[in-house]
Scaffold this active site. Structure first.
Site, PDB file in Angstrom:
ATOM      1  CG  ASP A  12      -2.089   0.853   1.153  1.00  0.00           C
ATOM      2  OD1 ASP A  12      -2.400   1.285   0.003  1.00  0.00           O
ATOM      3  OD2 ASP A  12      -2.559   1.442   2.014  1.00  0.00           O
ATOM      4  CG  HIS A  29      -0.457   2.655  -9.335  1.00  0.00           C
ATOM      5  ND1 HIS A  29      -0.583   2.035  -7.992  1.00  0.00           N
ATOM      6  CD2 HIS A  29      -1.361   3.485  -9.531  1.00  0.00           C
ATOM      7  CE1 HIS A  29      -1.808   2.495  -7.521  1.00  0.00           C
ATOM      8  NE2 HIS A  29      -2.423   3.178  -8.583  1.00  0.00           N
ATOM      9  CG  LEU A 122       9.021 -17.265  -4.764  1.00  0.00           C
ATOM     10  CD1 LEU A 122       8.621 -17.246  -3.534  1.00  0.00           C
ATOM     11  CD2 LEU A 122       9.670 -16.055  -5.024  1.00  0.00           C
TER      12      LEU A 122
HETATM   13  C1  IPE Z   1      -5.637  -2.646  -0.069  1.00  0.00           C
HETATM   14  O1  IPE Z   1      -4.979  -1.358  -0.349  1.00  0.00           O
HETATM   15  C2  IPE Z   1      -5.362  -3.363  -1.457  1.00  0.00           C
HETATM   16  C3  IPE Z   1      -4.233  -3.390  -1.977  1.00  0.00           C
HETATM   17  C4  IPE Z   1      -2.865  -3.251  -1.618  1.00  0.00           C
HETATM   18  C5  IPE Z   1      -4.332  -3.939  -3.464  1.00  0.00           C
HETATM   19  P1  IPE Z   1      -6.279  -0.182  -0.397  1.00  0.00           P
HETATM   20  O2  IPE Z   1      -5.472   0.934  -0.794  1.00  0.00           O
HETATM   21  O3  IPE Z   1      -7.152  -0.632  -1.454  1.00  0.00           O
HETATM   22  O4  IPE Z   1      -6.950  -0.370   0.925  1.00  0.00           O
HETATM   23  P2  IPE Z   1      -8.003   0.629   1.706  1.00  0.00           P
HETATM   24  O5  IPE Z   1      -8.896   1.036   0.819  1.00  0.00           O
HETATM   25  O6  IPE Z   1      -7.107   1.914   1.829  1.00  0.00           O
HETATM   26  O7  IPE Z   1      -8.474   0.073   2.807  1.00  0.00           O
HETATM   27  C1  IPE Z   2      -1.693   0.168  -3.203  1.00  0.00           C
HETATM   28  O1  IPE Z   2      -1.578   1.545  -3.324  1.00  0.00           O
HETATM   29  C2  IPE Z   2      -1.995  -0.520  -4.662  1.00  0.00           C
HETATM   30  C3  IPE Z   2      -3.148  -0.745  -4.922  1.00  0.00           C
HETATM   31  C4  IPE Z   2      -4.209  -0.762  -4.334  1.00  0.00           C
HETATM   32  C5  IPE Z   2      -3.393  -1.420  -6.240  1.00  0.00           C
HETATM   33  P1  IPE Z   2      -2.723   2.526  -3.209  1.00  0.00           P
HETATM   34  O2  IPE Z   2      -3.040   2.837  -4.698  1.00  0.00           O
HETATM   35  O3  IPE Z   2      -3.634   1.969  -2.384  1.00  0.00           O
HETATM   36  O4  IPE Z   2      -1.900   3.669  -2.665  1.00  0.00           O
HETATM   37  P2  IPE Z   2      -2.491   4.739  -1.593  1.00  0.00           P
HETATM   38  O5  IPE Z   2      -2.973   4.110  -0.564  1.00  0.00           O
HETATM   39  O6  IPE Z   2      -3.746   5.554  -2.364  1.00  0.00           O
HETATM   40  O7  IPE Z   2      -1.352   5.847  -1.574  1.00  0.00           O
HETATM   41 MG    MG Z   3      -4.073   2.461  -0.341  1.00  0.00          MG
END
Ligand code: IPE
Ligand code: IPE
Ligand code: MG
Length: 224
Positions: A12, A29, A122
């Site tokens: 995240d 990303h 892995l």
């Molecule tokens: C969780 O992250 C999902 C992934 C890392 C793929 P999110 O950014 O979607 O989670 P919330 O919405 O903040 O809880």
């Molecule tokens: C996690 O990073 C990756 C995905 C959910 C695909 P985020 O896109 O949720 O990044 P933040 O949390 O908005 O910074």
């Molecule tokens: Mg996020």
């Protein structure tokens, strides 16, 4: 010292990293994918047999279409360029989650799973369109359909992670302390590490630090 077989990661913080440095979530990303490659390498080197990566949740469909498309294109590009390399490194790719994506991506995912199916060094479980509540619900429904008993063992055997040991470690980067519908059943006894850094800033040293800490934890599993 605790044995280590399985690390699960909620990757995240990509969006916030991208906004901070380039005023663009997409750049975040893209940078996050570089971290994925680094952590795969480190996992191989450390001889950890299972790595589960949360890449797209069932709730992430609520995001703008352009971000979703960008993520899928990144993944597609990555697999097209790297799947043979992963295969050479004896890595098995398994998708966990419901494979409901644009046709080209779905086909590529199935192909990648097939090519790498017999690899042993892995196993990477890539959680895509994954939601834990859905997974558990589906498992229970499947048992009812098969007229099997609803037991812990049987539920586990109907999850995407059947035959895979539960994660020993869960890491969530991005300075957010929640599970976001990830592996709720499988994480019952995992050691959880919430990490402040955004995913693109996470590196091998951070990973090793967490593992060292984990190795020393007294895991009780209810005992004293
Ligand atoms: C969780 O992250 C999902 C992934 C890392 C793929 P999110 O950014 O979607 O989670 P919330 O919405 O903040 O809880
Ligand atoms: C996690 O990073 C990756 C995905 C959910 C695909 P985020 O896109 O949720 O990044 P933040 O949390 O908005 O910074
Ligand atoms: Mg996020």
């Amino acid at each position: 010292m605790n044995p280590l077989k399985h690390v699960a990661i909620i990757m995240d913080g990509n969006g916030r990293w991208g906004l901070k440095h380039y005023n663009s979530r997409k750049r975040g990303h893209r940078a996050g994918l570089k971290t994925v490659e680094k952590i795969i390498k480190a996992t191989l080197k450390l001889k950890i047999p299972y790595l589960t990566l949360f890449a797209f949740s069932t709730e992430n469909w609520k995001r703008p279409k352009s971000e979703i498309n960008y993520l899928f294109n990144l993944l597609q590009d990555f697999l097209q360029k790297k799947i043979l390399k992963l295969n050479k490194k004896d890595i098995k790719l398994k998708i966990i989650g419901e494979k409901k994506f644009p046709k080209k991506l779905s086909n590529l995912l199935s192909k990648s799973e097939k090519i790498t199916n017999n690899n042993l060094a892995l196993q990477i479980n890539l959680a895509l369109n994954y939601g834990s509540k859905n997974e558990i619900l589906y498992a229970v429904k499947s048992l009812i359909k098969k007229k099997k008993h609803i037991t812990e063992k049987n539920i586990s055997s109907e999850l995407y992670t059947k035959n895979i040991p539960d994660p020993d470690i869960l890491i969530r980067t991005g300075n957010t302390n929640r599970l976001s519908n990830f592996l709720l059943w499988q994480l019952s006894y995992s050691e959880i590490f919430f990490f402040n850094k955004y995913w693109p800033d996470f590196n091998e040293t951070d990973f090793i630090k967490i593992i060292k800490k984990y190795k020393k934890v007294k895991r009780n599993f209810g005992e004293i």
